[in-house]
Write a protein that holds these residues in place. Structure first.
Motif, PDB file in Angstrom:
ATOM      1  N   TYR A 157      -8.067   7.223   0.041  1.00  0.00           N
ATOM      2  CA  TYR A 157      -8.102   5.823  -0.414  1.00  0.00           C
ATOM      3  C   TYR A 157      -8.507   4.884   0.738  1.00  0.00           C
ATOM      4  O   TYR A 157      -9.526   4.220   0.682  1.00  0.00           O
ATOM      5  CB  TYR A 157      -6.727   5.465  -0.990  1.00  0.00           C
ATOM      6  CG  TYR A 157      -6.711   4.247  -1.892  1.00  0.00           C
ATOM      7  CD1 TYR A 157      -7.865   3.507  -2.154  1.00  0.00           C
ATOM      8  CD2 TYR A 157      -5.524   3.845  -2.497  1.00  0.00           C
ATOM      9  CE1 TYR A 157      -7.832   2.396  -2.992  1.00  0.00           C
ATOM     10  CE2 TYR A 157      -5.480   2.736  -3.340  1.00  0.00           C
ATOM     11  CZ  TYR A 157      -6.645   2.010  -3.582  1.00  0.00           C
ATOM     12  OH  TYR A 157      -6.597   0.924  -4.409  1.00  0.00           O
ATOM     13  N   HIS A 158      -7.704   4.853   1.841  1.00  0.00           N
ATOM     14  CA  HIS A 158      -8.048   3.960   2.962  1.00  0.00           C
ATOM     15  C   HIS A 158      -8.201   4.705   4.279  1.00  0.00           C
ATOM     16  O   HIS A 158      -8.214   4.112   5.345  1.00  0.00           O
ATOM     17  CB  HIS A 158      -7.001   2.853   3.128  1.00  0.00           C
ATOM     18  CG  HIS A 158      -6.672   2.151   1.854  1.00  0.00           C
ATOM     19  ND1 HIS A 158      -5.573   2.477   1.087  1.00  0.00           N
ATOM     20  CD2 HIS A 158      -7.335   1.180   1.182  1.00  0.00           C
ATOM     21  CE1 HIS A 158      -5.551   1.721   0.001  1.00  0.00           C
ATOM     22  NE2 HIS A 158      -6.609   0.923   0.030  1.00  0.00           N
ATOM     23  N   GLY A 159      -8.252   6.050   4.195  1.00  0.00           N
ATOM     24  CA  GLY A 159      -8.614   6.831   5.372  1.00  0.00           C
ATOM     25  C   GLY A 159      -7.529   7.097   6.401  1.00  0.00           C
ATOM     26  O   GLY A 159      -7.820   7.602   7.487  1.00  0.00           O
ATOM     27  N   ALA A 160      -6.274   6.767   6.084  1.00  0.00           N
ATOM     28  CA  ALA A 160      -5.208   7.089   7.049  1.00  0.00           C
ATOM     29  C   ALA A 160      -5.170   8.603   7.262  1.00  0.00           C
ATOM     30  O   ALA A 160      -5.388   9.377   6.329  1.00  0.00           O
ATOM     31  CB  ALA A 160      -3.865   6.599   6.516  1.00  0.00           C
ATOM     32  N   CYS A 182      -6.421  10.553   4.063  1.00  0.00           N
ATOM     33  CA  CYS A 182      -6.217  10.016   2.719  1.00  0.00           C
ATOM     34  C   CYS A 182      -7.551   9.546   2.157  1.00  0.00           C
ATOM     35  O   CYS A 182      -8.357   8.925   2.857  1.00  0.00           O
ATOM     36  CB  CYS A 182      -5.208   8.872   2.752  1.00  0.00           C
ATOM     37  SG  CYS A 182      -4.931   8.144   1.116  1.00  0.00           S
ATOM     38  N   HIS A 233       1.110   4.817   2.196  1.00  0.00           N
ATOM     39  CA  HIS A 233       0.512   3.469   2.172  1.00  0.00           C
ATOM     40  C   HIS A 233       0.515   2.888   0.753  1.00  0.00           C
ATOM     41  O   HIS A 233       1.315   2.024   0.443  1.00  0.00           O
ATOM     42  CB  HIS A 233      -0.908   3.511   2.771  1.00  0.00           C
ATOM     43  CG  HIS A 233      -1.620   2.198   2.693  1.00  0.00           C
ATOM     44  ND1 HIS A 233      -2.921   2.086   2.255  1.00  0.00           N
ATOM     45  CD2 HIS A 233      -1.210   0.938   3.009  1.00  0.00           C
ATOM     46  CE1 HIS A 233      -3.277   0.800   2.298  1.00  0.00           C
ATOM     47  NE2 HIS A 233      -2.260   0.091   2.753  1.00  0.00           N
ATOM     48  N   ARG A 234      -0.310   3.421  -0.134  1.00  0.00           N
ATOM     49  CA  ARG A 234      -0.323   2.907  -1.513  1.00  0.00           C
ATOM     50  C   ARG A 234      -0.134   4.055  -2.512  1.00  0.00           C
ATOM     51  O   ARG A 234      -0.484   3.941  -3.680  1.00  0.00           O
ATOM     52  CB  ARG A 234      -1.628   2.142  -1.791  1.00  0.00           C
ATOM     53  CG  ARG A 234      -1.696   0.781  -1.075  1.00  0.00           C
ATOM     54  CD  ARG A 234      -0.615  -0.192  -1.556  1.00  0.00           C
ATOM     55  NE  ARG A 234      -0.631  -1.458  -0.833  1.00  0.00           N
ATOM     56  CZ  ARG A 234       0.164  -1.721   0.224  1.00  0.00           C
ATOM     57  NH1 ARG A 234       0.988  -0.783   0.695  1.00  0.00           N
ATOM     58  NH2 ARG A 234       0.113  -2.895   0.812  1.00  0.00           N
ATOM     59  N   PHE A 235       0.440   5.131  -1.989  1.00  0.00           N
ATOM     60  CA  PHE A 235       0.855   6.267  -2.831  1.00  0.00           C
ATOM     61  C   PHE A 235      -0.291   7.013  -3.515  1.00  0.00           C
ATOM     62  O   PHE A 235      -0.101   7.626  -4.566  1.00  0.00           O
ATOM     63  CB  PHE A 235       1.883   5.826  -3.885  1.00  0.00           C
ATOM     64  CG  PHE A 235       3.218   5.406  -3.322  1.00  0.00           C
ATOM     65  CD1 PHE A 235       3.429   5.318  -1.957  1.00  0.00           C
ATOM     66  CD2 PHE A 235       4.283   5.108  -4.169  1.00  0.00           C
ATOM     67  CE1 PHE A 235       4.658   4.926  -1.432  1.00  0.00           C
ATOM     68  CE2 PHE A 235       5.524   4.718  -3.660  1.00  0.00           C
ATOM     69  CZ  PHE A 235       5.711   4.626  -2.285  1.00  0.00           C
ATOM     70  N   ALA A 236      -1.479   6.979  -2.971  1.00  0.00           N
ATOM     71  CA  ALA A 236      -2.544   7.816  -3.531  1.00  0.00           C
ATOM     72  C   ALA A 236      -2.199   9.274  -3.239  1.00  0.00           C
ATOM     73  O   ALA A 236      -1.589   9.580  -2.214  1.00  0.00           O
ATOM     74  CB  ALA A 236      -3.879   7.460  -2.887  1.00  0.00           C
ATOM     75  N   CYS A 277       0.500   9.560  -0.319  1.00  0.00           N
ATOM     76  CA  CYS A 277       0.297   8.760   0.893  1.00  0.00           C
ATOM     77  C   CYS A 277       1.350   7.654   0.942  1.00  0.00           C
ATOM     78  O   CYS A 277       1.622   7.006  -0.070  1.00  0.00           O
ATOM     79  CB  CYS A 277      -1.110   8.153   0.858  1.00  0.00           C
ATOM     80  SG  CYS A 277      -1.446   7.125   2.300  1.00  0.00           S
TER      81      CYS A 277
HETATM   82  S1  FES Z   1      -3.239   4.976  -0.014  1.00  0.00           S
HETATM   83 FE1  FES Z   1      -3.582   6.322   1.613  1.00  0.00          FE
HETATM   84  S2  FES Z   1      -4.453   5.139   3.136  1.00  0.00           S
HETATM   85 FE2  FES Z   1      -4.058   3.743   1.549  1.00  0.00          FE
END
Ligand code: FES
Ligand SMILES: [Fe+2]
Length: 347
Positions: free
Chosen positions: A60-63, A58, A41-44, A39
């Protein structure tokens, strides 16, 4: 080749292909997709997310990302950042597999690069199953070489494909006919086919098993006739077609088995090894012992190839002046075809 369809049925698959970590899945409407598994955003890893409609969410934060890798929704935010996207890879489902294109997406339209040597997997008369080995510690070239080299069966697979008769691989000449105790071959721009025939043979437990089970027996002790066709298509696809019958019977009465092998590099020194084995005879109950048998055979190549890779090291085998035997020239031809294609692509 990226995946078996069963690997993405109701789940996401994370797989390393050509040094990229990719998440492969299917949208709710059934369309396969492949995205970079990270991802922005924060690379999950996106592979620990889930499919929501036609998008991948995603974990982690649902993007949410669509199949092109574009972020189409950030929960609680009216618009997604314009630069929020991941790389997407063209995929297609064909001949019972998910195929991926890791190169320039604009060049992904040519489906002819999916080899025709997998033809039997679409034919319902041929029953069987799937299997694969994840991340063998072997460069793809060594696996290709192995599949090309029938003579190893006598030593690595003595209780199945092995038979002294396999030595006829060393007795090869150009041509496309089945000739008893010979190997004939044709070499095209991106394909090599060879055929071997051994009439009246006594070795080869697996071939004898084919004849026995076609008669509903456990064992067949009399001599058999065997035809073997091996089609290799660049870069890493090999299909075997075996036809076995009691000695003296016409080829049309033989029973047939086809084994297809596809190697996809994960990295320079690790490879995914997919196989599919099918046969054109026998009741459905025969599929399980058949698949167990072929799996056991391919498992025997694994430790040998991994040990070989350690000795070969990081310099390509053919740059280390290996000794060659009669018959080895076909695998060298395959390597030459791949080098030429690689050169053309790099240019
Ligand atoms: S790491 Fe994917 S939405 Fe934050
Ligand atoms: Fe083998």
């Amino acid at each position: 080749m990226a995946a078996e369809p069963g690997e993405i049925a109701d789940k996401l698959l994370s797989r390393q292909i050509l040094n990229e970590q990719v998440v492969i899945g299917r949208t709710e409407s059934g369309i396969p997709f492949a995205l970079e598994d990270r991802c922005p955003h924060r690379f999950a890893p996106l592979s620990i997310g889930r499919v929501v409609g036609e998008n991948l969410q995603c974990g982690y934060h649902g993007a949410e990302f669509d199949q092109t890798g574009k972020c189409v929704n950030v929960p609680g935010q009216s618009t997604a950042p314009a630069n929020a996207c991941v790389r997407s890879f063209p995929v297609v489902e064909k001949q019972g597999y998910i195929w991926i294109w890791m190169g320039n997406p604009e060049l992904a339209h040519d489906l002819s690069s999916i080899p025709a040597c997998f033809y039997r997997s679409d034919d319902p008369a041929w029953d069987g199953g799937y299997g694969h080995f994840e991340s063998l510690n072997v460069n793809f070239n060594l696996i290709n070489d192995n599949l090309f080299d029938i003579t190893h069966a006598e030593y690595v697979h003595p209780e199945s494909f092995g038979a002294e008769e396999m030595r006829i691989y060393r007795n090869s000449e150009p041509g496309d006919a089945y000739v008893d105790q010979k190997t004939t071959y044709t070499v095209d721009e991106r394909e090599i086919v060879f055929r071997m025939q051994s009439l009246n043979m006594t070795g080869g437990p697996f071939y004898r098993w084919m004849v026995a089970t076609s008669m509903g027996k456990d064992e067949y002790v009399d001599p058999i006739d065997l035809d073997m066709e091996v089609s290799w298509a660049a870069p890493t696809f090999t299909a075997f077609l075996l036809n076995a019958r009691p000695a003296g019977q016409p080829r049309e009465q033989g029973v047939q088995v086809s084994n297809m092998h596809a190697i996809t590099p994960a990295t320079e020194y690790t490879s995914h090894y997919f196989y599919r084995s099918v046969k054109d005879y026998g009741p459905p109950e025969l599929i399980e012992p058949f698949m167990q048998g072929v799996k056991a055979i391919f498992e025997q190549d694994k430790p040998l190839l991994e040990a070989q890779q350690l000795r070969v090291g990081e310099i390509d085998l053919f740059n280390q002046k290996p000794v060659s035997f009669a018959g080895d020239m076909l695998q060298q031809q395959a390597r030459r075809i791949n080098s030429r294609l690689l050169e053309a692509e790099s240019a």
